[in-house]
Design an enzyme around this catalytic site. Structure first.
Site, PDB file in Angstrom:
ATOM      1  N   ASN A 178      19.667  25.733 -20.516  1.00 57.87           N
ATOM      2  CA  ASN A 178      20.416  24.518 -20.852  1.00 57.87           C
ATOM      3  C   ASN A 178      20.582  23.728 -19.552  1.00 57.87           C
ATOM      4  OD1 ASN A 178      22.187  22.550 -21.616  1.00 57.87           O
ATOM      5  ND2 ASN A 178      23.873  23.929 -22.151  1.00 57.87           N
ATOM      6  N   TRP A 179      19.823  22.652 -19.435  1.00 58.14           N
ATOM      7  CA  TRP A 179      19.839  21.885 -18.182  1.00 58.14           C
ATOM      8  C   TRP A 179      21.048  20.960 -18.109  1.00 58.14           C
ATOM      9  CZ3 TRP A 179      13.902  20.260 -17.745  1.00 58.14           C
ATOM     10  CH2 TRP A 179      13.130  21.431 -17.704  1.00 58.14           C
ATOM     11  N   LYS A 180      21.816  20.876 -19.171  1.00 59.38           N
ATOM     12  CA  LYS A 180      23.022  20.039 -19.211  1.00 59.38           C
ATOM     13  C   LYS A 180      22.713  18.634 -18.678  1.00 59.38           C
ATOM     14  CE  LYS A 180      25.802  24.197 -19.074  1.00 59.38           C
ATOM     15  NZ  LYS A 180      27.025  24.877 -18.676  1.00 59.38           N
TER      16      LYS A 180
ATOM     17  N   HIS B 267      28.211  23.390 -28.363  1.00 61.84           N
ATOM     18  CA  HIS B 267      28.446  23.949 -27.025  1.00 61.84           C
ATOM     19  C   HIS B 267      29.914  23.726 -26.657  1.00 61.84           C
ATOM     20  CE1 HIS B 267      28.302  24.609 -22.727  1.00 61.84           C
ATOM     21  NE2 HIS B 267      27.155  25.236 -22.912  1.00 61.84           N
TER      22      HIS B 267
ATOM     23  N   GLU C 186      31.309  22.818 -24.055  1.00 63.79           N
ATOM     24  CA  GLU C 186      31.572  21.567 -23.322  1.00 63.79           C
ATOM     25  C   GLU C 186      31.716  20.400 -24.298  1.00 63.79           C
ATOM     26  OE1 GLU C 186      28.303  21.958 -20.593  1.00 63.79           O
ATOM     27  OE2 GLU C 186      29.354  23.611 -19.601  1.00 63.79           O
TER      28      GLU C 186
ATOM     29  N   GLU D 147      29.170  32.261 -25.921  1.00 60.03           N
ATOM     30  CA  GLU D 147      29.406  31.792 -24.563  1.00 60.03           C
ATOM     31  C   GLU D 147      30.916  31.714 -24.320  1.00 60.03           C
ATOM     32  OE1 GLU D 147      25.944  29.364 -22.894  1.00 60.03           O
ATOM     33  OE2 GLU D 147      26.938  28.017 -24.277  1.00 60.03           O
TER      34      GLU D 147
ATOM     35  N   GLY E  17      29.832  28.605 -15.890  1.00 57.51           N
ATOM     36  CA  GLY E  17      29.874  27.869 -14.631  1.00 57.51           C
ATOM     37  C   GLY E  17      30.912  28.385 -13.644  1.00 57.51           C
TER      38      GLY E  17
ATOM     39  N   SER F  69      27.355  32.210 -16.811  1.00 55.14           N
ATOM     40  CA  SER F  69      27.049  32.735 -15.470  1.00 55.14           C
ATOM     41  C   SER F  69      26.018  33.869 -15.490  1.00 55.14           C
ATOM     42  CB  SER F  69      28.337  33.185 -14.759  1.00 55.14           C
ATOM     43  OG  SER F  69      29.200  32.083 -14.584  1.00 55.14           O
TER      44      SER F  69
ATOM     45  N   GLY G  48      22.705  28.311 -17.916  1.00 52.85           N
ATOM     46  CA  GLY G  48      22.950  26.988 -17.360  1.00 52.85           C
ATOM     47  C   GLY G  48      22.432  26.910 -15.933  1.00 52.85           C
ATOM     48  N   GLY G  49      23.316  27.166 -14.981  1.00 53.39           N
ATOM     49  CA  GLY G  49      22.992  27.009 -13.561  1.00 53.39           C
ATOM     50  C   GLY G  49      21.692  27.678 -13.135  1.00 53.39           C
TER      51      GLY G  49
HETATM   52  P1  13P Z   1      26.175  28.769 -16.735  1.00 51.23           P
HETATM   53  O1  13P Z   1      24.997  29.707 -16.814  1.00 51.23           O
HETATM   54  O2  13P Z   1      26.004  27.722 -15.657  1.00 51.23           O
HETATM   55  O3  13P Z   1      27.468  29.502 -16.641  1.00 51.23           O
HETATM   56  O4  13P Z   1      26.217  27.940 -18.094  1.00 51.23           O
HETATM   57  C1  13P Z   1      26.125  28.625 -19.302  1.00 51.23           C
HETATM   58  C2  13P Z   1      25.995  27.650 -20.397  1.00 51.23           C
HETATM   59  O5  13P Z   1      26.922  26.907 -20.692  1.00 51.23           O
HETATM   60  C3  13P Z   1      24.719  27.571 -21.103  1.00 51.23           C
HETATM   61  O6  13P Z   1      24.814  26.788 -22.241  1.00 51.23           O
END
Ligand code: 13P
Length: 252
Positions: A9-11, A95, A97, A167, A173, A213, A234-235
């Site tokens: 997920n490149w957000k 998600h 977020e 998640e 994050g 994470s 994500g990251g």
């Molecule tokens: P991180 O891996 O940066 O914690 O993000 C997870 C995420 O929200 C994937 O959708």
């Protein structure tokens, strides 16, 4: 046996040029393996360009969100037809977020999953509790509500489509990955819930992936758990090295 599913997920990261560099590096470096399905979710602006680069590769492209209608007066929104047109095959839905910062409710999530299903997009249905909910002993209550409401009205065939991503909000994050034991406990709970809502067949077939994470260092322990079928990253998906390393943990 359930096939592993790994998603990046490149957000809200990457210009088109940066997204193309990452997509090309993934295409060159990812193993072609039957035991893992690999998906990336670039920002909307880079979707088509990334989908074109990955067209002749096993990596699929997902959207990070969608609107449920096919078209209309919905300023700023993107429809399932537009996503299909851009080369998407899957979509992240609900998600945390989006739930926390953009007011997405369980009802909205349900409509968006319905839109995925009626357009042949695989839903990546995201659920997870906040730290406050965990510390208040409400993990099962929250997840039960999110899963039941998100899947409300769907037949077993519909509910079997796509994956569920667990998640925990406190792990996203933060560098605070859930321990394999904590994550396994919740995945097993979600699977038991699916058996209760539907049946054992659906529950044993449905892929439930972990996000929060996740890194190459923490992947092995999580992926070894019986009810963890992959990860949403994500990251560690923003650079080719760590993402490819996580995918390789699923192979062989
Ligand atoms: P991180 O891996 O940066 O914690 O993000 C997870 C995420 O929200 C994937 O959708």
């Amino acid at each position: 046996m359930r096939q592993f599913w790994i998603g990046g997920n490149w957000k809200m990261h990457k210009t088109i040029g940066e997204a193309l560099d990452l997509a090309r590096a993934l295409k060159a470096g990812l193993p072609a393996a039957a035991d893992v399905e690999v998906v990336v979710a670039p920002p909307f602006t880079a979707l088509k360009a990334v989908a074109e680069v990955l067209e002749d590769s096993p990596v699929q492209v997902a959207a990070q969100n969608l609107h449920w209608a096919e078209q209309g007066a919905y300023t700023g929104e993107i429809s399932p037809l537009m996503l299909l047109d851009a080369g998407c095959r899957q979509a992240l839905i609900g998600h945390s977020e989006r739930r926390q910062q953009f007011g997405e409710t369980d009802g909205l999530v349900n409509r968006k999953i319905q839109a995925c299903l009626s357009h042949g997009l695989g839903p990546v249905f995201c659920v997870g509790e906040t730290l406050e909910e965990r510390e208040g002993g409400r993990v099962e209550e929250v997840l039960s509500r999110q899963v039941r409401e998100g899947l409300r009205g769907f037949s077993p065939e519909e509910a079997a489509k796509g994956v569920i991503a667990y998640e925990p909000v406190w792990a996203i994050g933060t560098g605070r990955t859930a321990t394999p034991e904590t994550a396994q406990q919740v995945h097993a709970f979600i699977r038991a819930l699916l058996a209760e809502i539907y049946d054992k067949d659906l529950a044993s077939l449905k892929r439930i992936v972990y996000g929060g994470s996740l890194t190459p260092e923490t992947a092995r322990g999580l992926l070894d758990q019986p009810d963890i079928d992959g990860g949403l990253i994500g990251g560690a998906s923003l650079k080719p090295g760590p993402f490819i390393a996580i995918v390789k943990e699923c192979v062989g």
